[in-house]
Design a protein around this motif. Structure first.
Motif, PDB file in Angstrom:
ATOM      1  N   LEU A 197      61.797  51.015  17.233  1.00  0.00           N
ATOM      2  CA  LEU A 197      61.531  52.402  17.907  1.00  0.00           C
ATOM      3  C   LEU A 197      62.497  53.331  17.720  1.00  0.00           C
ATOM      4  O   LEU A 197      62.263  54.296  17.171  1.00  0.00           O
ATOM      5  CB  LEU A 197      61.183  52.058  19.424  1.00  0.00           C
ATOM      6  N   GLY A 198      63.728  53.124  18.325  1.00  0.00           N
ATOM      7  CA  GLY A 198      64.700  53.962  18.129  1.00  0.00           C
ATOM      8  C   GLY A 198      64.620  55.499  18.734  1.00  0.00           C
ATOM      9  O   GLY A 198      65.237  56.288  18.252  1.00  0.00           O
ATOM     10  N   ASN A 199      63.853  55.675  19.681  1.00  0.00           N
ATOM     11  CA  ASN A 199      63.747  56.877  20.122  1.00  0.00           C
ATOM     12  C   ASN A 199      64.980  57.212  21.260  1.00  0.00           C
ATOM     13  O   ASN A 199      65.327  58.640  21.183  1.00  0.00           O
ATOM     14  CB  ASN A 199      62.320  57.104  21.146  1.00  0.00           C
ATOM     15  N   ILE A 200      65.594  56.472  21.701  1.00  0.00           N
ATOM     16  CA  ILE A 200      66.533  56.368  22.452  1.00  0.00           C
ATOM     17  C   ILE A 200      67.786  56.171  21.959  1.00  0.00           C
ATOM     18  O   ILE A 200      68.891  56.826  21.914  1.00  0.00           O
ATOM     19  CB  ILE A 200      66.284  56.020  24.043  1.00  0.00           C
ATOM     20  N   VAL A 201      67.877  55.026  21.417  1.00  0.00           N
ATOM     21  CA  VAL A 201      69.090  54.552  20.574  1.00  0.00           C
ATOM     22  C   VAL A 201      68.596  54.652  19.191  1.00  0.00           C
ATOM     23  O   VAL A 201      67.845  53.837  18.602  1.00  0.00           O
ATOM     24  CB  VAL A 201      69.221  52.848  20.752  1.00  0.00           C
ATOM     25  N   ARG A 202      69.370  55.725  18.412  1.00  0.00           N
ATOM     26  CA  ARG A 202      68.976  56.009  17.069  1.00  0.00           C
ATOM     27  C   ARG A 202      69.384  55.115  16.013  1.00  0.00           C
ATOM     28  O   ARG A 202      68.656  55.121  14.979  1.00  0.00           O
ATOM     29  CB  ARG A 202      69.190  57.320  16.792  1.00  0.00           C
ATOM     30  N   ASP A 259      68.210  40.684  29.935  1.00  0.00           N
ATOM     31  CA  ASP A 259      67.015  40.962  30.821  1.00  0.00           C
ATOM     32  C   ASP A 259      66.490  39.696  30.627  1.00  0.00           C
ATOM     33  O   ASP A 259      65.608  39.313  29.768  1.00  0.00           O
ATOM     34  CB  ASP A 259      66.013  42.202  30.230  1.00  0.00           C
ATOM     35  N   ALA A 260      66.341  38.790  31.726  1.00  0.00           N
ATOM     36  CA  ALA A 260      65.953  37.570  31.752  1.00  0.00           C
ATOM     37  C   ALA A 260      64.326  37.368  31.830  1.00  0.00           C
ATOM     38  O   ALA A 260      63.654  36.461  31.583  1.00  0.00           O
ATOM     39  CB  ALA A 260      66.457  36.646  32.965  1.00  0.00           C
ATOM     40  N   ARG A 261      63.633  38.718  32.107  1.00  0.00           N
ATOM     41  CA  ARG A 261      62.107  38.617  32.140  1.00  0.00           C
ATOM     42  C   ARG A 261      61.414  38.026  30.852  1.00  0.00           C
ATOM     43  O   ARG A 261      60.525  37.551  31.060  1.00  0.00           O
ATOM     44  CB  ARG A 261      61.626  39.842  32.617  1.00  0.00           C
ATOM     45  N   TRP A 262      62.226  38.210  29.837  1.00  0.00           N
ATOM     46  CA  TRP A 262      61.444  37.959  28.579  1.00  0.00           C
ATOM     47  C   TRP A 262      62.639  37.490  27.634  1.00  0.00           C
ATOM     48  O   TRP A 262      63.630  37.800  27.634  1.00  0.00           O
ATOM     49  CB  TRP A 262      60.860  39.386  27.834  1.00  0.00           C
ATOM     50  N   PRO A 263      62.191  36.435  26.791  1.00  0.00           N
ATOM     51  CA  PRO A 263      63.436  35.854  25.709  1.00  0.00           C
ATOM     52  C   PRO A 263      63.378  37.181  24.737  1.00  0.00           C
ATOM     53  O   PRO A 263      62.082  37.371  24.067  1.00  0.00           O
ATOM     54  CB  PRO A 263      62.710  34.759  25.236  1.00  0.00           C
ATOM     55  N   TRP A 303      52.377  41.239  31.155  1.00  0.00           N
ATOM     56  CA  TRP A 303      51.527  40.600  29.903  1.00  0.00           C
ATOM     57  C   TRP A 303      50.354  41.212  30.294  1.00  0.00           C
ATOM     58  O   TRP A 303      49.653  41.474  31.478  1.00  0.00           O
ATOM     59  CB  TRP A 303      51.196  39.155  30.226  1.00  0.00           C
ATOM     60  N   PRO A 304      49.371  41.867  29.372  1.00  0.00           N
ATOM     61  CA  PRO A 304      49.906  41.921  27.884  1.00  0.00           C
ATOM     62  C   PRO A 304      50.407  43.435  27.555  1.00  0.00           C
ATOM     63  O   PRO A 304      50.565  43.808  26.312  1.00  0.00           O
ATOM     64  CB  PRO A 304      48.469  41.755  26.809  1.00  0.00           C
ATOM     65  N   GLY A 305      50.835  44.112  28.633  1.00  0.00           N
ATOM     66  CA  GLY A 305      51.455  45.229  28.223  1.00  0.00           C
ATOM     67  C   GLY A 305      52.760  45.337  27.651  1.00  0.00           C
ATOM     68  O   GLY A 305      53.408  44.371  27.684  1.00  0.00           O
ATOM     69  N   PRO A 306      53.275  46.516  27.188  1.00  0.00           N
ATOM     70  CA  PRO A 306      54.677  46.497  26.736  1.00  0.00           C
ATOM     71  C   PRO A 306      55.848  46.219  27.782  1.00  0.00           C
ATOM     72  O   PRO A 306      55.629  46.280  28.931  1.00  0.00           O
ATOM     73  CB  PRO A 306      54.613  48.046  26.228  1.00  0.00           C
ATOM     74  N   VAL A 307      57.045  45.991  27.110  1.00  0.00           N
ATOM     75  CA  VAL A 307      58.096  45.487  27.920  1.00  0.00           C
ATOM     76  C   VAL A 307      58.865  46.706  28.246  1.00  0.00           C
ATOM     77  O   VAL A 307      59.428  46.858  29.309  1.00  0.00           O
ATOM     78  CB  VAL A 307      59.086  44.483  27.458  1.00  0.00           C
ATOM     79  N   TRP A 308      58.771  47.852  27.292  1.00  0.00           N
ATOM     80  CA  TRP A 308      59.571  49.091  27.834  1.00  0.00           C
ATOM     81  C   TRP A 308      59.001  49.537  29.002  1.00  0.00           C
ATOM     82  O   TRP A 308      57.754  49.939  29.038  1.00  0.00           O
ATOM     83  CB  TRP A 308      59.543  49.831  26.355  1.00  0.00           C
ATOM     84  N   GLY A 309      59.969  50.202  29.700  1.00  0.00           N
ATOM     85  CA  GLY A 309      59.687  50.782  30.858  1.00  0.00           C
ATOM     86  C   GLY A 309      58.876  50.232  32.036  1.00  0.00           C
ATOM     87  O   GLY A 309      58.630  50.881  32.788  1.00  0.00           O
ATOM     88  N   PHE A 310      58.964  48.940  31.844  1.00  0.00           N
ATOM     89  CA  PHE A 310      58.413  48.205  33.051  1.00  0.00           C
ATOM     90  C   PHE A 310      59.423  47.760  33.863  1.00  0.00           C
ATOM     91  O   PHE A 310      60.119  46.534  33.450  1.00  0.00           O
ATOM     92  CB  PHE A 310      57.402  47.153  32.493  1.00  0.00           C
ATOM     93  N   GLY A 311      59.397  48.096  35.132  1.00  0.00           N
ATOM     94  CA  GLY A 311      60.286  47.371  36.142  1.00  0.00           C
ATOM     95  C   GLY A 311      61.676  47.694  35.886  1.00  0.00           C
ATOM     96  O   GLY A 311      62.190  48.602  34.847  1.00  0.00           O
ATOM     97  N   SER A 312      62.422  46.706  36.587  1.00  0.00           N
ATOM     98  CA  SER A 312      63.981  47.000  36.277  1.00  0.00           C
ATOM     99  C   SER A 312      64.281  45.588  35.679  1.00  0.00           C
ATOM    100  O   SER A 312      63.727  44.507  36.208  1.00  0.00           O
ATOM    101  CB  SER A 312      64.873  47.069  37.633  1.00  0.00           C
ATOM    102  N   ALA A 313      65.386  45.677  34.784  1.00  0.00           N
ATOM    103  CA  ALA A 313      65.975  44.311  34.351  1.00  0.00           C
ATOM    104  C   ALA A 313      66.552  43.370  35.256  1.00  0.00           C
ATOM    105  O   ALA A 313      67.065  43.740  36.215  1.00  0.00           O
ATOM    106  CB  ALA A 313      67.245  44.623  33.395  1.00  0.00           C
ATOM    107  N   VAL A 314      66.192  42.074  34.973  1.00  0.00           N
ATOM    108  CA  VAL A 314      66.762  41.147  35.792  1.00  0.00           C
ATOM    109  C   VAL A 314      67.816  40.380  35.201  1.00  0.00           C
ATOM    110  O   VAL A 314      67.646  39.983  33.811  1.00  0.00           O
ATOM    111  CB  VAL A 314      65.647  39.775  36.199  1.00  0.00           C
ATOM    112  N   SER A 315      68.916  40.165  35.709  1.00  0.00           N
ATOM    113  CA  SER A 315      70.230  39.403  35.041  1.00  0.00           C
ATOM    114  C   SER A 315      69.728  37.849  34.989  1.00  0.00           C
ATOM    115  O   SER A 315      68.979  37.543  35.594  1.00  0.00           O
ATOM    116  CB  SER A 315      71.314  39.490  36.121  1.00  0.00           C
ATOM    117  N   TRP A 316      70.157  37.503  33.787  1.00  0.00           N
ATOM    118  CA  TRP A 316      70.074  35.999  33.383  1.00  0.00           C
ATOM    119  C   TRP A 316      71.299  35.267  34.388  1.00  0.00           C
ATOM    120  O   TRP A 316      72.207  35.581  34.298  1.00  0.00           O
ATOM    121  CB  TRP A 316      70.722  35.825  32.118  1.00  0.00           C
TER     122      TRP A 316
END
Length: 136
Positions: free
Chosen positions: A84-89, A30-34, A105-118
């Motif tokens: 976290l591990g709630n989904i991938v244990r 997900d290229a939105r964040w390193p 920013w400054p919210g969390p990355v989880w559950g925000f939008g859709s992944a963007v390919s690198w």
């Protein structure tokens, strides 16, 4: 004793960069964040306390090593580290570079939008930079 196998969702959502002493180091696709992920190469481990004390110390060392390299490469405002591990244990540690003004920013990355390919060239350049920073 069963062999370590990374969770199928981690394999699907990340790319293996290298193997450290304890962990696989993986790049989140997900290229939105390193965003890097450390996965201890131990079978049936879902919690930090499931690791031996020596493995816990090594995981802390490798997390700090990766976080410092990520900060140097990106110039991030903040490095977020979480397990976290709630989904991938399977135990895995997220190490994410956050830069003021990045998506959500400054919210969390989880559950925000859709992944963007690198883009291939950007991903390869980033991977090279991280691997080089880990060597210095």
């Amino acid at each position: 004793m069963s062999a370590f196998v990374p969770d199928a969702r981690l394999v699907r959502d990340t790319e293996l960069l290298t193997k450290l002493g304890l962990c696989e180091l993986r790049l989140m696709l997900d290229a939105r964040w390193p965003w890097l992920v450390l996965v201890p190469q131990r079978a049936r481990v879902s919690e930090l306390f499931d690791l031996t004390p020596l493995d816990q110390a090594l995981l802390t060392f490798e997390t700090n090593l990766v976080a410092e390299a990520l900060k140097r490469v990106t110039g991030a405002t903040k490095i977020n580290v979480g397990a976290l591990g709630n989904i991938v244990r399977q135990l895995h540690i997220h190490v994410i570079a956050r830069i003021e003004g990045d998506p959500n920013w400054p919210g969390p990355v989880w559950g925000f939008g859709s992944a963007v390919s690198w883009p291939d060239d950007a991903r390869m350049s980033f991977e090279h930079s991280i691997l080089e920073a880990l060597q210095s």
